[in-house]
Design a protein around this motif. Sequence first.
Motif, PDB file in Angstrom:
ATOM      1  N   ALA A 167      11.321 -50.183   5.585  1.00 51.27           N
ATOM      2  CA  ALA A 167      10.399 -50.341   6.707  1.00 51.27           C
ATOM      3  C   ALA A 167       8.963 -50.459   6.181  1.00 51.27           C
ATOM      4  N   PRO A 168       8.125 -51.222   6.880  1.00 55.11           N
ATOM      5  CA  PRO A 168       6.752 -51.456   6.426  1.00 55.11           C
ATOM      6  C   PRO A 168       5.971 -50.179   6.087  1.00 55.11           C
ATOM      7  N   LEU A 169       6.181 -49.140   6.864  1.00 53.58           N
ATOM      8  CA  LEU A 169       5.445 -47.902   6.614  1.00 53.58           C
ATOM      9  C   LEU A 169       5.814 -47.283   5.270  1.00 53.58           C
ATOM     10  N   VAL A 170       7.104 -47.326   4.951  1.00 53.65           N
ATOM     11  CA  VAL A 170       7.589 -46.775   3.683  1.00 53.65           C
ATOM     12  C   VAL A 170       7.095 -47.633   2.522  1.00 53.65           C
ATOM     13  N   VAL A 171       7.123 -48.947   2.739  1.00 55.06           N
ATOM     14  CA  VAL A 171       6.641 -49.864   1.702  1.00 55.06           C
ATOM     15  C   VAL A 171       5.178 -49.557   1.393  1.00 55.06           C
ATOM     16  N   ARG A 172       4.380 -49.352   2.433  1.00 55.08           N
ATOM     17  CA  ARG A 172       2.959 -49.047   2.212  1.00 55.08           C
ATOM     18  C   ARG A 172       2.781 -47.755   1.442  1.00 55.08           C
ATOM     19  N   GLU A 173       3.625 -46.775   1.740  1.00 53.30           N
ATOM     20  CA  GLU A 173       3.518 -45.492   1.041  1.00 53.30           C
ATOM     21  C   GLU A 173       3.811 -45.664  -0.455  1.00 53.30           C
ATOM     22  N   ILE A 174       4.834 -46.439  -0.748  1.00 52.31           N
ATOM     23  CA  ILE A 174       5.185 -46.665  -2.154  1.00 52.31           C
ATOM     24  C   ILE A 174       4.078 -47.440  -2.867  1.00 52.31           C
ATOM     25  N   PHE A 175       3.557 -48.459  -2.212  1.00 52.70           N
ATOM     26  CA  PHE A 175       2.503 -49.258  -2.838  1.00 52.70           C
ATOM     27  C   PHE A 175       1.220 -48.450  -3.006  1.00 52.70           C
ATOM     28  N   ARG A 176       0.970 -47.546  -2.080  1.00 54.21           N
ATOM     29  CA  ARG A 176      -0.213 -46.686  -2.213  1.00 54.21           C
ATOM     30  C   ARG A 176      -0.080 -45.809  -3.454  1.00 54.21           C
ATOM     31  N   ALA A 177       1.117 -45.301  -3.685  1.00 53.68           N
ATOM     32  CA  ALA A 177       1.346 -44.464  -4.869  1.00 53.68           C
ATOM     33  C   ALA A 177       1.164 -45.282  -6.148  1.00 53.68           C
ATOM     34  N   VAL A 178       1.646 -46.521  -6.137  1.00 55.67           N
ATOM     35  CA  VAL A 178       1.506 -47.371  -7.322  1.00 55.67           C
ATOM     36  C   VAL A 178       0.027 -47.643  -7.594  1.00 55.67           C
ATOM     37  N   ARG A 179      -0.724 -47.899  -6.536  1.00 56.52           N
ATOM     38  CA  ARG A 179      -2.156 -48.142  -6.693  1.00 56.52           C
ATOM     39  C   ARG A 179      -2.853 -46.902  -7.263  1.00 56.52           C
ATOM     40  N   THR A 180      -2.452 -45.745  -6.779  1.00 59.31           N
ATOM     41  CA  THR A 180      -3.069 -44.497  -7.250  1.00 59.31           C
ATOM     42  C   THR A 180      -2.838 -44.294  -8.747  1.00 59.31           C
TER      43      THR A 180
END
Length: 236
Positions: A167-180
């Motif tokens: 789901a888009p929300l989960v995808v954003r969470e994962i990508f946020r972690a990668v960016r961090t």
Amino acid sequence: MPLLEAVRLEAQYGWTKVLHGLDFTVDEGGITTILGANGAGKTTTLRAVCGMLRTGGEILFDGRRIDGKATEAIVRLGIAHAPEGRGTFVGLTVEENLRLGAYGRRDRSGVARDFERVYQLFPVLAQRRRQAAGTLSGGEQQMLAVARALMLRPRLLLLDEPSLGLAPLVVREIFRAVRTINREERVSVLLVEQNASIALSLADHAYLIETGRVVMSGRADELRENEAIRRSYLGY
Ligand SMILES: Nc1ncnc2c1ncn2[C@@H]1O[C@H](COP(=O)(O)OP(=O)(O)OP(=O)(O)O)[C@@H](O)[C@H]1O
Ligand SMILES: [Mg+2]
């Protein structure tokens, strides 16, 4: 000098050639994405970098040839792979999977700190640390795959379609972690994705491949503006 450089990279399965001479780089501290449709050769490219396939051409990491090396040797150089289909051990708990990610590391206190760090990045994994990986949701399993790769303390993180089926929300969470982890610890990232929209928003450099060839490359913001990419891959 780029951290990772592929020069005329070729790969084949049996007699079928799948990569026809790819050139790409990942800068130190950068995020590069390779975009492509089903069967374009994205997974094969990551497997080639990890030494899981016989390849032609050259792969350089930190200026040194790594093509032809064994996967374990490549991992020891600091290249971690979160593979397609996640590759977690379903019968083991979250914590056991993470411990395997740190396999071979001797710095115990560093490993302990990294447990805390990945639990901070993905709090849901902390809540589920004693749960078998096979009973996690798809999104949680993907987080575990990324977290496990981070337990290696890699210099380069290879991510194979972390957005797939989520789901888009989960995808954003994962990508946020990668960016961090990219920003705070300068872990370089090579991300392969079909989801061009999210990949281009994260990456600084992008390549588009079709049937094992690079057909377009450039800065991610430039590709996002590109008419053909928009029509075929971004859908607006
Ligand atoms: N083990 C294998 N044996 C034979 N052919 C394979 C094998 N793995 C992949 N291929 C073929 O190689 C080509 C590239 O596959 P690859 O998995 O790299 O594509 P991909 O870009 O990751 O696609 P997807 O987005 O569907 O994951 C495909 O035509 C595929 O059928
Ligand atoms: Mg794939």
